[in-house]
Write a protein that holds these residues in place. Structure first.
Motif: not given
Ligand code: NAD
Ligand code: MG
Length: 297
Positions: A151-157
């Protein structure tokens, strides 16, 4: 004696898995699903329960939100729907259906992961309709990943923004303008009780929505506004084949529910009608689970 509705076996009412292979890019369109979901287009009959009410529904183009839009409109409410601009084809369908029935539906595309857009959506909807009585915060983002490390930080965000921040921003705006008697309805999930590892970021947001709903409810009630949530189990919507589930799971979607099949959006709309209606005047801080028999605890 008048003939009542036909008694129907819920197990065999709709298509059962396995479904055919299908993959869409996010956020997906209901009109490209096989089989097509049932949003109550043919079946939902209103009885004036929301006559004169003004409602805003996010994610109202497809799935659960569309079923709620149809039900609310046929119960007599004026309805605004929000959705992403790429979802115009789905929004077109529901808008044409309801306009043909002389119901009032306003289309308000916009990305609620942006604070300005989310806040303005609420005030614009109230301006359009001369006020706001019902807010259904239903838009959701769900993208599966095989492992938490993927899970990328971008997706999480972005998942947090759509599912949690937008709820927070819209709630703040709504509380300023809703009259006593107003109703805010959030959408959590069975994932807010029993998280699946492959959608960990999403499940985390659904726990947050549940907590926010329960904590906010007594505070909002001081203004006469009821806050509740609905917790769906597996529902046959565009969220799933547009990378909401691993593709092989889409084919077997809903199999794990005691019902043996996914729910159709038409089978949950009346929960939202209930929570918005005067009949629910004593229902506050409740999470109404509609899961096809999947236990939440
Ligand atoms: P859906 O894809 O039909 O609806 C989700 C909607 O969210 C989309 O139509 C889209 O308009 C909206 N959305 C996503 N990102 C957005 C953004 N950035 N800005 C504005 N709108 C955005 O799928 P659905 O299953 O009907 O989802 C509705 C709600 O139900 C979601 O909150 C979802 O988490 C919840 N839910 C669904 C299931 C299920 O099995 N389908 C289960 C539990 C909970
Ligand atoms: Mg959609």
């Amino acid at each position: 004696m008048a003939k009542g509705p036909e008694l129907r076996d819920p197990r065999t009412l709709y298509s059962q898995p396995p479904f055919s292979q299908q993959e869409q890019s996010e956020p997906g369109l209901a009109q490209d699903m096989k089989p097509l979901p049932d949003h109550g287009e043919e079946s939902y009959k209103g009885s004036g329960r929301l006559e004169g009410r003004r409602a805003l529904i996010t994610g109202g183009d497809s799935g659960i939100g569309r079923a709620v839009a149809i039900a609310y409109a046929r119960e007599g409410a004026e309805v605004c729907i929000n959705y992403l601009p790429t979802e115009e084809p789905d929004a077109d369908q529901v808008s044409t259906l309801l306009k043909d029935e002389r119901r009032t539906l306003h289309r308000m595309p916009g990305d609620v992961s942006e604070e300005k857009v989310a806040r303005k959506l609420v005030t614009d909807a109230a301006d359009k309709m001369g006020g706001l009585d019902i807010l259904v915060i239903n838009a959701g983002k769900q993208v599966t990943q095989p492992d938490v490390t993927r899970i990328s930080s971008e997706q999480f965000d972005q998942t947090m923004k759509v599912n949690v921040y937008a709820m927070f921003w819209m709630t703040q705006e709504a509380l300023e303008i809703m009259p006593p008697g107003g109703s805010i309805i959030n959408v959590t999930s069975i994932q807010g009780y029993r998280p699946s590892p492959q959608i960990l970021d999403y499940a985390t947001t659904k726990f947050a929505i549940r907590g926010f709903t329960e904590g906010l409810a007594p505070m909002a009630l001081e203004r006469g506004i009821r806050v509740n949530a609905v917790a769906p189990g597996p529902f046959w919507t565009a969220l799933q084949p547009s990378h909401g589930q691993p593709m092989e799971k889409v084919e077997h979607f809903g199999e794990g529910a005691p019902m043996g099949r996914p729910g159709q959006p038409a089978e949950i709309a009346s929960a939202f009608v209930y929570l918005a209606s005067n009949e629910a005047s004593y229902t506050v801080g409740e999470i109404l689970a509609v899961t096809g028999g999947k236990p939440t605890s």
